[in-house]
Scaffold this motif. Structure first.
Motif, PDB file in Angstrom:
ATOM      1  N   MET A   1     -15.813 135.890  11.756  1.00 11.25           N
ATOM      2  CA  MET A   1     -17.009 136.159  12.488  1.00 11.25           C
ATOM      3  C   MET A   1     -18.098 136.606  11.525  1.00 11.25           C
ATOM      4  O   MET A   1     -17.858 137.413  10.645  1.00 11.25           O
ATOM      5  CB  MET A   1     -16.741 137.257  13.517  1.00 11.25           C
ATOM      6  CG  MET A   1     -17.871 137.353  14.485  1.00 11.25           C
ATOM      7  SD  MET A   1     -18.135 138.940  15.240  1.00 11.25           S
ATOM      8  CE  MET A   1     -19.037 139.840  14.056  1.00 11.25           C
ATOM      9  N   ALA A   2     -19.278 136.096  11.702  1.00  9.78           N
ATOM     10  CA  ALA A   2     -20.390 136.427  10.817  1.00  9.78           C
ATOM     11  C   ALA A   2     -21.055 137.727  11.256  1.00  9.78           C
ATOM     12  O   ALA A   2     -21.280 137.951  12.437  1.00  9.78           O
ATOM     13  CB  ALA A   2     -21.409 135.296  10.824  1.00  9.78           C
ATOM     14  N   ILE A   3     -21.356 138.559  10.283  1.00  9.32           N
ATOM     15  CA  ILE A   3     -22.087 139.796  10.542  1.00  9.32           C
ATOM     16  C   ILE A   3     -23.577 139.478  10.383  1.00  9.32           C
ATOM     17  O   ILE A   3     -23.979 138.848   9.412  1.00  9.32           O
ATOM     18  CB  ILE A   3     -21.665 140.907   9.553  1.00  9.32           C
ATOM     19  CG1 ILE A   3     -20.160 141.166   9.593  1.00  9.32           C
ATOM     20  CG2 ILE A   3     -22.455 142.180   9.795  1.00  9.32           C
ATOM     21  CD1 ILE A   3     -19.649 141.760  10.868  1.00  9.32           C
ATOM     22  N   ALA A   4     -24.395 139.910  11.338  1.00 10.08           N
ATOM     23  CA  ALA A   4     -25.838 139.679  11.288  1.00 10.08           C
ATOM     24  C   ALA A   4     -26.414 140.257   9.992  1.00 10.08           C
ATOM     25  O   ALA A   4     -25.967 141.301   9.512  1.00 10.08           O
ATOM     26  CB  ALA A   4     -26.507 140.308  12.511  1.00 10.08           C
ATOM     27  N   ALA A  31     -16.269 143.011  12.905  1.00 11.55           N
ATOM     28  CA  ALA A  31     -15.495 141.810  12.613  1.00 11.55           C
ATOM     29  C   ALA A  31     -14.461 141.533  13.699  1.00 11.55           C
ATOM     30  O   ALA A  31     -14.190 140.385  14.026  1.00 11.55           O
ATOM     31  CB  ALA A  31     -14.816 141.951  11.253  1.00 11.55           C
ATOM     32  N   GLN A  32     -13.899 142.599  14.271  1.00  7.54           N
ATOM     33  CA  GLN A  32     -12.908 142.423  15.335  1.00  7.54           C
ATOM     34  C   GLN A  32     -13.569 141.877  16.595  1.00  7.54           C
ATOM     35  O   GLN A  32     -12.985 141.082  17.310  1.00  7.54           O
ATOM     36  CB  GLN A  32     -12.213 143.733  15.664  1.00  7.54           C
ATOM     37  CG  GLN A  32     -11.199 143.587  16.780  1.00  7.54           C
ATOM     38  CD  GLN A  32     -10.521 144.885  17.127  1.00  7.54           C
ATOM     39  OE1 GLN A  32     -10.882 145.942  16.629  1.00  7.54           O
ATOM     40  NE2 GLN A  32      -9.533 144.809  17.985  1.00  7.54           N
ATOM     41  N   THR A  61      -4.650 139.546  25.262  1.00  2.88           N
ATOM     42  CA  THR A  61      -6.011 139.886  24.848  1.00  2.88           C
ATOM     43  C   THR A  61      -6.587 138.760  24.005  1.00  2.88           C
ATOM     44  O   THR A  61      -5.866 137.931  23.453  1.00  2.88           O
ATOM     45  CB  THR A  61      -6.060 141.191  24.026  1.00  2.88           C
ATOM     46  OG1 THR A  61      -5.301 141.005  22.838  1.00  2.88           O
ATOM     47  CG2 THR A  61      -5.546 142.359  24.813  1.00  2.88           C
ATOM     48  N   ASP A  62      -7.890 138.772  23.893  1.00  3.02           N
ATOM     49  CA  ASP A  62      -8.603 137.804  23.081  1.00  3.02           C
ATOM     50  C   ASP A  62      -9.771 138.540  22.441  1.00  3.02           C
ATOM     51  O   ASP A  62     -10.487 139.280  23.113  1.00  3.02           O
ATOM     52  CB  ASP A  62      -9.100 136.655  23.968  1.00  3.02           C
ATOM     53  CG  ASP A  62      -9.826 135.591  23.165  1.00  3.02           C
ATOM     54  OD1 ASP A  62      -9.493 135.413  21.981  1.00  3.02           O
ATOM     55  OD2 ASP A  62     -10.731 134.950  23.717  1.00  3.02           O
ATOM     56  N   ASP A  63      -9.968 138.363  21.144  1.00  7.05           N
ATOM     57  CA  ASP A  63     -11.108 138.976  20.468  1.00  7.05           C
ATOM     58  C   ASP A  63     -12.301 138.024  20.562  1.00  7.05           C
ATOM     59  O   ASP A  63     -12.181 136.849  20.231  1.00  7.05           O
ATOM     60  CB  ASP A  63     -10.797 139.247  19.000  1.00  7.05           C
ATOM     61  CG  ASP A  63      -9.708 140.287  18.812  1.00  7.05           C
ATOM     62  OD1 ASP A  63      -9.350 140.930  19.807  1.00  7.05           O
ATOM     63  OD2 ASP A  63      -9.221 140.441  17.687  1.00  7.05           O
ATOM     64  N   THR A  64     -13.428 138.522  21.028  1.00  3.90           N
ATOM     65  CA  THR A  64     -14.634 137.726  21.180  1.00  3.90           C
ATOM     66  C   THR A  64     -15.705 138.282  20.265  1.00  3.90           C
ATOM     67  O   THR A  64     -15.955 139.488  20.268  1.00  3.90           O
ATOM     68  CB  THR A  64     -15.117 137.759  22.650  1.00  3.90           C
ATOM     69  OG1 THR A  64     -14.052 137.309  23.479  1.00  3.90           O
ATOM     70  CG2 THR A  64     -16.328 136.891  22.849  1.00  3.90           C
ATOM     71  N   ALA A  65     -16.334 137.411  19.504  1.00  2.26           N
ATOM     72  CA  ALA A  65     -17.357 137.847  18.549  1.00  2.26           C
ATOM     73  C   ALA A  65     -18.574 138.417  19.271  1.00  2.26           C
ATOM     74  O   ALA A  65     -18.923 137.978  20.363  1.00  2.26           O
ATOM     75  CB  ALA A  65     -17.780 136.666  17.683  1.00  2.26           C
ATOM     76  N   GLU A  70     -25.992 142.097  20.050  1.00  3.66           N
ATOM     77  CA  GLU A  70     -24.919 143.027  20.405  1.00  3.66           C
ATOM     78  C   GLU A  70     -24.445 143.790  19.173  1.00  3.66           C
ATOM     79  O   GLU A  70     -24.104 144.966  19.262  1.00  3.66           O
ATOM     80  CB  GLU A  70     -23.729 142.276  21.001  1.00  3.66           C
ATOM     81  CG  GLU A  70     -23.934 141.760  22.391  1.00  3.66           C
ATOM     82  CD  GLU A  70     -22.703 141.024  22.877  1.00  3.66           C
ATOM     83  OE1 GLU A  70     -22.082 141.512  23.832  1.00  3.66           O
ATOM     84  OE2 GLU A  70     -22.366 139.984  22.277  1.00  3.66           O
ATOM     85  N   GLN A  71     -24.431 143.125  18.009  1.00  2.00           N
ATOM     86  CA  GLN A  71     -24.024 143.791  16.773  1.00  2.00           C
ATOM     87  C   GLN A  71     -24.953 144.956  16.456  1.00  2.00           C
ATOM     88  O   GLN A  71     -24.500 146.001  16.004  1.00  2.00           O
ATOM     89  CB  GLN A  71     -24.017 142.803  15.603  1.00  2.00           C
ATOM     90  CG  GLN A  71     -22.889 141.816  15.636  1.00  2.00           C
ATOM     91  CD  GLN A  71     -22.890 140.925  14.412  1.00  2.00           C
ATOM     92  OE1 GLN A  71     -23.354 141.320  13.344  1.00  2.00           O
ATOM     93  NE2 GLN A  71     -22.370 139.727  14.569  1.00  2.00           N
ATOM     94  N   ILE A  72     -26.234 144.768  16.699  1.00  2.09           N
ATOM     95  CA  ILE A  72     -27.188 145.846  16.453  1.00  2.09           C
ATOM     96  C   ILE A  72     -26.899 147.015  17.388  1.00  2.09           C
ATOM     97  O   ILE A  72     -26.846 148.165  16.964  1.00  2.09           O
ATOM     98  CB  ILE A  72     -28.642 145.337  16.606  1.00  2.09           C
ATOM     99  CG1 ILE A  72     -28.941 144.355  15.471  1.00  2.09           C
ATOM    100  CG2 ILE A  72     -29.638 146.489  16.624  1.00  2.09           C
ATOM    101  CD1 ILE A  72     -30.225 143.579  15.635  1.00  2.09           C
TER     102      ILE A  72
END
Length: 149
Positions: A1-4, A31-32, A61-65, A70-72
């Motif tokens: 997953m890319a971090i902003a 990242a999770q 479960t499922d990890d969703t980016a 949302e990252q902010i």
């Protein structure tokens, strides 16, 4: 997953400021991604902060980016929870102790080493001031980053 990119700059700034462990923890949280629980045909967002919402071992479960915006939000919430809230809660506890003891002067809570008897202040006055300044900066920072997108 890319971090902003803006969030990655915050993580790098934290690392350079000597907060590498905290920066790594934030990176791991981002990242999770979001943990999505899927049970009984329904999907709900789960949070590691609450054992009631954390998935049971048998739950799928499922990890969703996280999306960039949302990252902010997650970053601001993380910084507030880890750097600001502990100082505020300690200040509130000291105020409650002062009220309960009917003290006319400020009350401080300290850690005491049981072997040496030496006391240690939990947060210095400078750390307390920095936490409150950070608290006042977090919302404007989030708004500026979200406008820049």
């Amino acid at each position: 997953m890319a971090i902003a990119a803006d969030v990655m700059r915050i993580i790098l700034m934290m690392d350079r400021a000597g907060l590498g462990e905290l920066a790594g923890e934030l990176y791991g949280v981002l990242a999770q991604g979001r943990i999505i629980g899927t049970s009984d045909g329904s999907t709900t967002e789960l949070h590691a902060e609450s054992s009631e919402q954390f998935p049971a071992p048998e739950q799928e479960t499922d990890d969703t980016a996280y999306e960039d915006a949302e990252q902010i939000r997650v970053t601001i919430d993380f910084l507030r929870t880890r750097l600001v809230e502990p100082v505020k809660r300690l200040d509130e506890a000291e105020q409650i102790v002062a009220l309960l003891t009917e003290s006319k002067s400020p009350v401080g809570i300290y850690l005491v080493d049981t072997e040496t008897g030496k006391d240690t202040e939990l947060f210095s006055e400078a750390a307390r001031k920095a936490a409150y300044r950070l608290d006042h900066l977090l919302d404007p920072l989030a708004q500026a980053l979200l406008r820049a997108e």
